[in-house]
Design a protein around this motif. Structure first.
Motif, PDB file in Angstrom:
ATOM      1  N   ILE A  79      37.137 -32.777  17.359  1.00  0.00           N
ATOM      2  CA  ILE A  79      36.843 -34.239  17.758  1.00  0.00           C
ATOM      3  C   ILE A  79      36.862 -35.030  16.698  1.00  0.00           C
ATOM      4  O   ILE A  79      37.706 -36.132  17.011  1.00  0.00           O
ATOM      5  N   ARG A  80      36.770 -34.620  15.144  1.00  0.00           N
ATOM      6  CA  ARG A  80      36.858 -35.711  14.213  1.00  0.00           C
ATOM      7  C   ARG A  80      38.506 -35.785  14.021  1.00  0.00           C
ATOM      8  O   ARG A  80      38.909 -36.864  13.719  1.00  0.00           O
ATOM      9  N   TYR A  81      39.222 -34.724  14.128  1.00  0.00           N
ATOM     10  CA  TYR A  81      40.423 -34.959  14.081  1.00  0.00           C
ATOM     11  C   TYR A  81      41.343 -35.859  15.219  1.00  0.00           C
ATOM     12  O   TYR A  81      42.049 -36.709  14.789  1.00  0.00           O
ATOM     13  N   LEU A  82      40.824 -35.627  16.483  1.00  0.00           N
ATOM     14  CA  LEU A  82      41.090 -36.474  17.358  1.00  0.00           C
ATOM     15  C   LEU A  82      40.890 -37.947  17.040  1.00  0.00           C
ATOM     16  O   LEU A  82      41.665 -38.839  17.289  1.00  0.00           O
ATOM     17  N   MET A  83      39.806 -38.463  16.770  1.00  0.00           N
ATOM     18  CA  MET A  83      39.362 -39.701  16.457  1.00  0.00           C
ATOM     19  C   MET A  83      40.007 -39.988  15.220  1.00  0.00           C
ATOM     20  O   MET A  83      40.364 -41.475  15.284  1.00  0.00           O
ATOM     21  N   ARG A  84      40.395 -39.376  14.267  1.00  0.00           N
ATOM     22  CA  ARG A  84      41.116 -39.794  12.898  1.00  0.00           C
ATOM     23  C   ARG A  84      42.497 -40.063  13.375  1.00  0.00           C
ATOM     24  O   ARG A  84      43.022 -41.217  12.745  1.00  0.00           O
ATOM     25  N   HIS A  85      42.997 -39.576  14.181  1.00  0.00           N
ATOM     26  CA  HIS A  85      44.479 -39.800  14.677  1.00  0.00           C
ATOM     27  C   HIS A  85      44.596 -40.380  15.967  1.00  0.00           C
ATOM     28  O   HIS A  85      45.492 -40.443  16.484  1.00  0.00           O
ATOM     29  N   TRP A  86      43.715 -41.275  16.272  1.00  0.00           N
ATOM     30  CA  TRP A  86      43.859 -42.290  17.183  1.00  0.00           C
ATOM     31  C   TRP A  86      44.204 -41.716  18.749  1.00  0.00           C
ATOM     32  O   TRP A  86      45.035 -42.226  19.490  1.00  0.00           O
ATOM     33  N   HIS A  87      43.856 -40.345  18.649  1.00  0.00           N
ATOM     34  CA  HIS A  87      44.070 -39.803  20.215  1.00  0.00           C
ATOM     35  C   HIS A  87      43.081 -40.454  20.896  1.00  0.00           C
ATOM     36  O   HIS A  87      41.821 -40.087  20.981  1.00  0.00           O
ATOM     37  N   SER A  88      43.363 -41.004  22.169  1.00  0.00           N
ATOM     38  CA  SER A  88      42.388 -41.728  23.058  1.00  0.00           C
ATOM     39  C   SER A  88      42.302 -41.085  24.363  1.00  0.00           C
ATOM     40  O   SER A  88      40.854 -40.880  24.846  1.00  0.00           O
ATOM     41  N   THR A  89      43.018 -40.201  24.750  1.00  0.00           N
ATOM     42  CA  THR A  89      43.082 -39.576  26.267  1.00  0.00           C
ATOM     43  C   THR A  89      41.929 -38.556  26.138  1.00  0.00           C
ATOM     44  O   THR A  89      41.281 -38.642  27.369  1.00  0.00           O
ATOM     45  N   PRO A  90      41.731 -37.636  25.258  1.00  0.00           N
ATOM     46  CA  PRO A  90      40.397 -36.766  25.313  1.00  0.00           C
ATOM     47  C   PRO A  90      39.083 -37.271  25.488  1.00  0.00           C
ATOM     48  O   PRO A  90      38.369 -36.923  26.300  1.00  0.00           O
ATOM     49  N   PHE A  91      38.923 -38.635  24.734  1.00  0.00           N
ATOM     50  CA  PHE A  91      37.671 -39.440  24.999  1.00  0.00           C
ATOM     51  C   PHE A  91      37.667 -40.027  26.390  1.00  0.00           C
ATOM     52  O   PHE A  91      36.317 -40.327  26.734  1.00  0.00           O
ATOM     53  N   GLU A  92      38.774 -40.232  27.102  1.00  0.00           N
ATOM     54  CA  GLU A  92      38.710 -40.967  28.310  1.00  0.00           C
ATOM     55  C   GLU A  92      38.181 -39.890  29.402  1.00  0.00           C
ATOM     56  O   GLU A  92      37.725 -40.208  30.643  1.00  0.00           O
ATOM     57  N   MET A  93      38.107 -38.589  28.954  1.00  0.00           N
ATOM     58  CA  MET A  93      37.580 -37.647  29.810  1.00  0.00           C
ATOM     59  C   MET A  93      36.262 -37.571  30.194  1.00  0.00           C
ATOM     60  O   MET A  93      35.680 -36.738  30.901  1.00  0.00           O
ATOM     61  N   CYS A  94      35.539 -38.354  29.312  1.00  0.00           N
ATOM     62  CA  CYS A  94      34.054 -38.695  29.581  1.00  0.00           C
ATOM     63  C   CYS A  94      33.762 -39.939  30.311  1.00  0.00           C
ATOM     64  O   CYS A  94      34.725 -40.731  29.970  1.00  0.00           O
ATOM     65  N   GLU A  95      32.840 -40.223  31.047  1.00  0.00           N
ATOM     66  CA  GLU A  95      32.523 -41.334  31.834  1.00  0.00           C
ATOM     67  C   GLU A  95      31.174 -41.443  32.207  1.00  0.00           C
ATOM     68  O   GLU A  95      30.480 -40.586  32.018  1.00  0.00           O
ATOM     69  N   ILE A  96      30.709 -42.824  31.933  1.00  0.00           N
ATOM     70  CA  ILE A  96      29.327 -43.072  32.073  1.00  0.00           C
ATOM     71  C   ILE A  96      29.114 -44.406  33.090  1.00  0.00           C
ATOM     72  O   ILE A  96      30.072 -45.062  33.222  1.00  0.00           O
ATOM     73  N   LYS A  97      28.068 -44.298  33.977  1.00  0.00           N
ATOM     74  CA  LYS A  97      27.679 -45.281  34.959  1.00  0.00           C
ATOM     75  C   LYS A  97      26.601 -45.885  34.450  1.00  0.00           C
ATOM     76  O   LYS A  97      25.368 -45.249  34.371  1.00  0.00           O
ATOM     77  N   LEU A  98      26.404 -47.119  34.172  1.00  0.00           N
ATOM     78  CA  LEU A  98      25.008 -47.726  33.737  1.00  0.00           C
ATOM     79  C   LEU A  98      24.588 -48.846  34.878  1.00  0.00           C
ATOM     80  O   LEU A  98      25.444 -49.560  35.382  1.00  0.00           O
ATOM     81  N   HIS A  99      23.448 -48.991  34.964  1.00  0.00           N
ATOM     82  CA  HIS A  99      22.713 -50.381  35.571  1.00  0.00           C
ATOM     83  C   HIS A  99      22.281 -51.280  34.673  1.00  0.00           C
ATOM     84  O   HIS A  99      21.412 -50.808  33.858  1.00  0.00           O
ATOM     85  N   VAL A 100      22.855 -52.366  34.543  1.00  0.00           N
ATOM     86  CA  VAL A 100      22.530 -53.278  33.506  1.00  0.00           C
ATOM     87  C   VAL A 100      21.813 -54.462  33.927  1.00  0.00           C
ATOM     88  O   VAL A 100      22.552 -55.045  34.988  1.00  0.00           O
ATOM     89  N   LYS A 101      21.029 -55.085  33.494  1.00  0.00           N
ATOM     90  CA  LYS A 101      20.269 -56.524  33.813  1.00  0.00           C
ATOM     91  C   LYS A 101      20.558 -57.567  32.725  1.00  0.00           C
ATOM     92  O   LYS A 101      20.006 -57.001  31.449  1.00  0.00           O
ATOM     93  N   LEU A 102      21.296 -58.380  32.945  1.00  0.00           N
ATOM     94  CA  LEU A 102      21.490 -59.363  31.762  1.00  0.00           C
ATOM     95  C   LEU A 102      21.783 -60.853  31.975  1.00  0.00           C
ATOM     96  O   LEU A 102      22.348 -61.133  33.207  1.00  0.00           O
ATOM     97  N   PRO A 103      21.411 -61.569  30.971  1.00  0.00           N
ATOM     98  CA  PRO A 103      21.964 -63.220  31.338  1.00  0.00           C
ATOM     99  C   PRO A 103      23.155 -63.274  31.707  1.00  0.00           C
ATOM    100  O   PRO A 103      24.179 -62.569  31.144  1.00  0.00           O
ATOM    101  N   VAL A 104      23.683 -64.244  32.502  1.00  0.00           N
ATOM    102  CA  VAL A 104      25.070 -64.647  32.827  1.00  0.00           C
ATOM    103  C   VAL A 104      25.930 -64.884  31.712  1.00  0.00           C
ATOM    104  O   VAL A 104      26.983 -64.454  31.844  1.00  0.00           O
TER     105      VAL A 104
END
Lengths: 302, 302, 302, 302
Positions: A79-104
């Motif tokens: 993971i450190r190697y991937l981050m250091r060398h700007w590999h983006s696609t493996p990190f795209e394999m995790c996903e999060i869904k949030l419910h957010v309440k926020l000012p306009v």
């Protein structure tokens, strides 16, 4: 009060329903599911769902057949190697869904990050709630004198009091008039899609926001940064704390290589090399403009 | 043989590990997790992970506080409404991650769908396997005489045999020479990133592919369509069968409004209206070109 | 008044500067360059730049070596074929850049179209202008009684007058207070990034918006549609008029196959087939819900 | 030979057609329009169209009314500021359209950059040309012994000769058999969409590729980098040379802040600070792994 008793009960009920799954489970993240993290005076961030964990990053990078974990050390190193060398696609394999309440006005900044999925509460379809962001006194600050798009010192007492008074009064009146316009009591009632235009930018909205980890890191780097506006930064920080529990290795690598790291220009790197050889470099001999030099000095100070 | 015994064992092991989760679980999808659906002679589609189900679509559309299910009837009606009126964001709230093994020429078509996350097996880093797609005799077809980018009748025996012989022999020789070039036995050994250029487009590659439900439906509409090339269509069909179990309401709406539906031009709609009034409309009086008219007749026939 | 005399002069000056280019030129579009099309009471749409024309769509579809025009008939036929069969990439080869001034509540809808490039006027950096959208009396309408997210009849005189009075007064007061808070006259002056939160959603903002033709058509289909909110529809219509001059063949195909066309479900197509055979189909025998049937009848009426 | 005499004539003819435009014109870029820059043995990069120049970046950043140029110094300073502070949207306001001829294995890497528009020559519709990439002897290199996804030393004479012989022979035979399969001379003729699967990855394909400047810079940073595979790097370098003439200020800023710059982790920055204070830091005392330390030393050496 970010949540009504009914909403709290609904959330609690959801927390009670566990089920079996064959999917990868992140224990740190399960603890956040269906829990509202309060932000600002009426806002929150809630994790609704997630996909993947640290091992899923490695599993995708290896295009592997099983659940992906070879060994914990291997995974962290990869993971450190991937981050250091700007590999983006493996990190795209995790996903999060949030419910957010926020000012306009925060939502308007946030939505500029286009690589996410959003479902916002519709003010054409529904009636907005009477909830407005009123800053705490310590967050009422003057225009910055060095940065055209930032804030400087906290406002002094009387001026701050005037500001608070204006924000409260104008919000309240705008909402009263919003209600008066849409009321169908003795009149036709203005369409909600029109009436909403009277509401100021500190009214709260809410949305479901779904994003992959790579793009979330990009969001956090820009919005958890010291130069981001305070009101969006507190949301970014609340999310960052969740991510640290979700994918601990990836988050640590992100902190080291992105949040805490620095990008130096070719000119700046040349200055570092000269300084390491013992040369005294000044702005005049650096090849940098005054603005760049000031930022460079800041980076060297840390 | 799409999977080696070791790979099968690794997948089986993953199927044995269940865990508790607070997340929404789709029972129909759990049955597909860590199961390889065989496609073509050596390919497969495997579900690695998923997020959401039918209720999650409604939950996002309503920006709701709880798990989202109000009632099953309500949910199906809402999903049909959203699909009919081209609401895309609620469907984006579901996500699927697949492991796919597929011939390179299929991968080249597939990757044109840009709104997905991909991690492909790297032929710069790794050695490719000796596995090539050799069509079954009933899929060896002549160039279409009506469609410049399609296939027509199945080739007759002797010509088909020649084609099969060429594909097998050339694949085998290309792979032998690939191995000979990268071998470090008595020579330096050519870099893998160069040697791979000798491999033909029927060699199998594999990737992790992650996509949201809205974009997956778009992929399925184009690739499960009768006009898609057979070799990608069988993958789309395998995925469609999985989706039908994952989000049954959404899939049914997709089948009715997209796969089975038809888009008629203003001109074509006008013809329908005239025909319903009893007028006999021909290509000459339709305002359509011959090609359009032929397609229109096909739609009316169903 | 959408433009100040200084802005008009600056735009005029730009219109005077022509230059030679080897690029494809669309004469219809050149006439729109640096011309402001007024929309609503203070808004506008201005074409800043464009890339490509009808011939460029064909040139890309053919991956051709020259400027692409074979013959005008061929080009129109090819463009209609591409549109009819959902080929999107050739249309992505044309690009347009607009300068748009629009109310914030319209901007919030607009930005949901993510596949575009946007640079918005920054209310953190700059002071907003005192310009608010106040609807014309004929656009002040009641909440629809059939559609939860739409408007119905125009409000009657007295109620409309009350609405107008509220919108004007609240806008004016909000802006006065905005100015009072940021003023540095005898006080520190609130940061602009905070003061902006007092401004209502009918204040005008502006942005540069750049999009390719395929995604612009998608925007126009949704926003120039009769179901879109009036205030965004008028922008879509202004842009549509520009596009019709820019790429006349593509626009005509878009009108026929998308704007004027209809998508019928499998169930609806089956009803059409039964009706063409002479059968009388009712909602009860159609297999459609009441809502679907009502929409289906609307499509058949045209 | 990248271009046939007919293609050269067609391109020449296009160069002869100039027209008047009100759009921003980049003189440096006009010189590249309809000129083929040769790459590898049969490939090329040709600029088909462009939108914007340095002044257009500033014009968008300022959301200005006129053509945008205030003064040349101001523009360069603003562009450097935008690049330094990771503002991406102003750079997205410039767009370029290229016609590229390239080997399939290069195309497969290239297409991984998803934020671009692509129209590729269709091997379903058309017959591929007999043109294959055969590396020059100095580019036939062994697998790297330090980097699993790179190449090392140039192969020695005899082994290189064997490789060349294999690549030429296998390409030629594959193409002969491709032709034999699709031939309709005395047989039905295999569908092109099937026959193409016999062609190896060093065959040339071609496409129109359109991308905005921000995403192009991202592509160039990764693909013009020393770690990129040689065969894609030469395309990136050819494009970089064009961009330098198109938007000279932006390109210079890109070179300084991105290509020539370095991103240091928090750990690495702390080492730099200690070293500037006179401390001798070694890998053991650095807090970095061996791999990170080796890369850090490389950055310090320059």
């Amino acid at each position: 009060m970010p949540l009504s008793p009914e909403q709290k009960a609904e959330i609690e009920a959801s927390r009670g329903q566990t089920a079996q799954t064959l999917r990868v489970v992140s224990p740190g993240m399960e603890a956040h599911l269906y829990t509202a993290h309060e932000v600002l005076d009426h806002g929150f961030v809630r994790v609704i769902d997630y996909m993947g964990d640290d091992s899923a990053i490695c599993q995708a990078a290896r295009v592997s057949y099983g659940k992906g974990t070879k060994s914990v050390q291997n995974d962290e190193g990869l993971i450190r190697y991937l981050m250091r060398h700007w590999h983006s696609t493996p990190f795209e394999m995790c996903e999060i869904k949030l419910h957010v309440k926020l000012p306009v006005f925060v939502a308007r900044q946030w939505i500029r990050h286009r690589t996410a999925n959003v479902n916002e509460y519709s003010a054409r379809y529904s009636i907005m709630d009477r909830e407005f962001y009123i800053p705490a006194p310590e967050n009422i600050a003057a225009q910055s004198v060095v940065n055209n798009q930032g804030r400087g010192e906290v406002l002094e007492g009387e001026e701050a009091a005037r500001v608070l008074e204006i924000l409260k009064t104008d919000s309240g009146r705008a909402y009263d008039n919003y209600e008066a316009m849409i009321s169908q009591d003795g009149q036709q009632g203005l369409a909600r899609e029109l009436a909403r235009m009277n509401l100021p930018a500190n009214i709260y909205t809410q949305w479901y926001w779904k994003v992959d980890l790579h793009n979330l890191f990009h969001f956090l780097r820009l919005r958890a940064d010291a130069h981001a506006q305070y009101e969006i930064r507190v949301y970014a920080e609340a999310i960052a704390a969740v991510v640290a529990d979700w994918v601990p290795f990836a988050y640590k690598a992100f902190e080291d290589y992105r949040m805490g790291g620095a990008t130096l220009s070719a000119t700046a790197m040349e200055c570092v090399r000269r300084m390491l050889k013992g040369e005294t470099v000044t702005q005049e001999t650096s090849g940098m403009s005054k603005g760049e030099w000031r930022e460079f000095e800041g980076v060297l100070r840390g």
